[in-house]
Design a protein around this motif. Structure first.
Motif, PDB file in Angstrom:
ATOM      1  N   ILE A 220      90.015 134.751  87.033  1.00  0.00           N
ATOM      2  CA  ILE A 220      90.741 135.116  88.177  1.00  0.00           C
ATOM      3  C   ILE A 220      92.390 134.896  88.005  1.00  0.00           C
ATOM      4  CG2 ILE A 220      91.206 135.246  90.829  1.00  0.00           C
ATOM      5  CD1 ILE A 220      88.297 134.754  91.129  1.00  0.00           C
ATOM      6  N   SER A 221      92.323 133.291  87.448  1.00  0.00           N
ATOM      7  CA  SER A 221      93.622 132.997  87.445  1.00  0.00           C
ATOM      8  C   SER A 221      94.414 133.663  86.310  1.00  0.00           C
ATOM      9  CB  SER A 221      93.729 131.404  86.988  1.00  0.00           C
ATOM     10  OG  SER A 221      93.080 130.736  87.947  1.00  0.00           O
ATOM     11  N   LYS A 222      93.693 134.003  85.076  1.00  0.00           N
ATOM     12  CA  LYS A 222      94.037 134.597  83.966  1.00  0.00           C
ATOM     13  C   LYS A 222      94.794 136.106  84.354  1.00  0.00           C
ATOM     14  CE  LYS A 222      94.028 133.573  79.871  1.00  0.00           C
ATOM     15  NZ  LYS A 222      95.272 132.997  78.805  1.00  0.00           N
ATOM     16  N   LEU A 223      93.851 136.629  85.056  1.00  0.00           N
ATOM     17  CA  LEU A 223      94.224 138.197  85.482  1.00  0.00           C
ATOM     18  C   LEU A 223      95.675 137.908  86.258  1.00  0.00           C
ATOM     19  CD1 LEU A 223      90.763 139.753  86.268  1.00  0.00           C
ATOM     20  CD2 LEU A 223      92.321 140.366  84.363  1.00  0.00           C
ATOM     21  N   ARG A 224      95.394 137.051  87.502  1.00  0.00           N
ATOM     22  CA  ARG A 224      96.624 136.965  88.420  1.00  0.00           C
ATOM     23  C   ARG A 224      97.910 136.884  87.421  1.00  0.00           C
ATOM     24  NH1 ARG A 224      96.432 133.445  93.180  1.00  0.00           N
ATOM     25  NH2 ARG A 224      98.027 134.900  93.975  1.00  0.00           N
ATOM     26  N   VAL A 225      98.032 135.884  86.399  1.00  0.00           N
ATOM     27  CA  VAL A 225      99.024 135.492  85.651  1.00  0.00           C
ATOM     28  C   VAL A 225      99.479 136.729  84.904  1.00  0.00           C
ATOM     29  CG1 VAL A 225      99.778 134.026  83.767  1.00  0.00           C
ATOM     30  CG2 VAL A 225      98.692 133.011  85.654  1.00  0.00           C
ATOM     31  N   TYR A 226      98.558 137.429  84.049  1.00  0.00           N
ATOM     32  CA  TYR A 226      98.823 138.467  83.349  1.00  0.00           C
ATOM     33  C   TYR A 226      99.521 139.457  84.171  1.00  0.00           C
ATOM     34  CZ  TYR A 226      98.144 142.707  80.697  1.00  0.00           C
ATOM     35  OH  TYR A 226      98.431 143.897  79.980  1.00  0.00           O
ATOM     36  N   PHE A 227      99.061 139.866  85.350  1.00  0.00           N
ATOM     37  CA  PHE A 227      99.587 141.129  86.173  1.00  0.00           C
ATOM     38  C   PHE A 227     100.809 140.585  86.731  1.00  0.00           C
ATOM     39  CE2 PHE A 227      95.360 142.626  86.042  1.00  0.00           C
ATOM     40  CZ  PHE A 227      95.678 143.928  85.395  1.00  0.00           C
ATOM     41  N   SER A 228     101.044 139.051  86.892  1.00  0.00           N
ATOM     42  CA  SER A 228     102.319 138.778  87.403  1.00  0.00           C
ATOM     43  C   SER A 228     103.709 139.112  86.614  1.00  0.00           C
ATOM     44  CB  SER A 228     102.191 137.095  87.650  1.00  0.00           C
ATOM     45  OG  SER A 228     102.708 136.465  86.494  1.00  0.00           O
ATOM     46  N   GLY A 229     103.330 139.117  85.224  1.00  0.00           N
ATOM     47  CA  GLY A 229     104.511 139.407  84.519  1.00  0.00           C
ATOM     48  C   GLY A 229     105.413 138.216  83.819  1.00  0.00           C
ATOM     49  N   LEU A 230     104.826 137.066  84.296  1.00  0.00           N
ATOM     50  CA  LEU A 230     105.688 135.965  84.125  1.00  0.00           C
ATOM     51  C   LEU A 230     105.524 135.276  82.736  1.00  0.00           C
ATOM     52  CD1 LEU A 230     105.336 134.023  87.543  1.00  0.00           C
ATOM     53  CD2 LEU A 230     107.459 135.166  86.796  1.00  0.00           C
ATOM     54  N   ASP A 231     106.337 134.855  82.202  1.00  0.00           N
ATOM     55  CA  ASP A 231     106.057 134.397  80.691  1.00  0.00           C
ATOM     56  C   ASP A 231     106.594 132.746  80.307  1.00  0.00           C
ATOM     57  OD1 ASP A 231     108.860 134.157  81.087  1.00  0.00           O
ATOM     58  OD2 ASP A 231     109.382 135.314  79.180  1.00  0.00           O
ATOM     59  N   ASN A 232     106.460 132.113  81.723  1.00  0.00           N
ATOM     60  CA  ASN A 232     106.493 130.676  81.740  1.00  0.00           C
ATOM     61  C   ASN A 232     105.486 129.796  82.094  1.00  0.00           C
ATOM     62  OD1 ASN A 232     107.403 131.479  84.245  1.00  0.00           O
ATOM     63  ND2 ASN A 232     108.410 129.773  84.568  1.00  0.00           N
ATOM     64  N   ILE A 233     104.446 130.667  82.184  1.00  0.00           N
ATOM     65  CA  ILE A 233     102.893 130.087  82.640  1.00  0.00           C
ATOM     66  C   ILE A 233     101.927 130.531  81.668  1.00  0.00           C
ATOM     67  CG2 ILE A 233     102.904 132.337  84.414  1.00  0.00           C
ATOM     68  CD1 ILE A 233     101.252 130.130  86.277  1.00  0.00           C
ATOM     69  N   GLU A 234     100.940 129.293  81.699  1.00  0.00           N
ATOM     70  CA  GLU A 234      99.733 129.757  80.889  1.00  0.00           C
ATOM     71  C   GLU A 234      98.732 129.245  81.754  1.00  0.00           C
ATOM     72  OE1 GLU A 234      99.034 127.652  77.156  1.00  0.00           O
ATOM     73  OE2 GLU A 234     100.140 125.878  77.797  1.00  0.00           O
ATOM     74  N   VAL A 235      97.440 129.566  81.594  1.00  0.00           N
ATOM     75  CA  VAL A 235      96.346 129.018  82.247  1.00  0.00           C
ATOM     76  C   VAL A 235      95.262 128.591  81.194  1.00  0.00           C
ATOM     77  CG1 VAL A 235      94.093 129.662  83.842  1.00  0.00           C
ATOM     78  CG2 VAL A 235      96.558 130.573  84.084  1.00  0.00           C
ATOM     79  N   ILE A 236      94.763 127.256  81.278  1.00  0.00           N
ATOM     80  CA  ILE A 236      93.818 126.972  80.270  1.00  0.00           C
ATOM     81  C   ILE A 236      92.365 126.815  80.896  1.00  0.00           C
ATOM     82  CG2 ILE A 236      93.185 124.910  78.600  1.00  0.00           C
ATOM     83  CD1 ILE A 236      96.478 124.242  78.940  1.00  0.00           C
TER      84      ILE A 236
END
Length: 173
Positions: free
Chosen positions: A85-101
């Motif tokens: 869920i976090s990966k999808l939210r980050v992907y669709f946010s379009g932000l490039d300064n965040i990563e999910v591990i």
């Protein structure tokens, strides 16, 4: 036949997720009305690295990343379902300064981060994190805890409380 495999996969993800929920704290998200307050307390500088430990759905990390585009934001999650869920939210946010591990935050090298944010039960933090952190961190390091006050002999504590809102605790050397 394909449904059988999907059902097995669902059960595996469910049981791993339940285990991860019970390992640190039950899933209770940071209230959206407190996100701006968390961001102002974090007060991240351009060169600093922010970590949200056990990010759940990465709400705090996404807010920090969006409002601090020059910063580096990392969210870490142990539950496979919440990680996806976090990966999808980050992907669709379009932000490039965040990563999910996807990893156990207790096994991560925390010394590379300048600000760490948690919404955990105090026992885990005070027994497993604080004793190791104090030996390795920089003097500008900050540890932010939403709602829970940590028992510690290592850091100076500042309690941020506004009206009936939950307290946010800040710990510095």
């Amino acid at each position: 036949m394909n449904f059988y495999y999907i059902e097995i996969l669902f059960y595996i993800i469910f049981f791993v997720s339940v285990f991860s929920f019970l390992s640190i704290a039950p899933w209770v998200p940071t209230f959206k009305k407190d996100l701006a307050r968390v961001n102002s307390i974090v007060n991240i500088k351009k060169w600093e690295k922010f970590l949200e430990m056990w990010c759940w759905t990465a709400t705090v990390s996404l807010f920090i990343a969006k409002n601090n585009p020059s910063s580096s934001v990392t969210a870490i999650e142990l539950s496979p379902l919440l990680y996806l869920i976090s990966k999808l939210r980050v992907y669709f946010s379009g932000l490039d300064n965040i990563e999910v591990i996807y990893w156990n935050a207790l096994k991560l090298d925390l010394t590379k981060f300048d600000v760490i944010y948690v919404f955990w039960l105090p026992e885990t933090v005070t027994k497993k994190i604080f004793p190791n952190l104090v030996k390795q961190i920089s003097p500008s390091f900050r540890f932010i805890s939403y709602c829970f006050q940590m028992k510690n002999d290592y850091f100076k504590e500042t309690r941020h409380k506004e009206g009936k809102r939950y307290a946010i605790y800040e710990y510095k050397l």
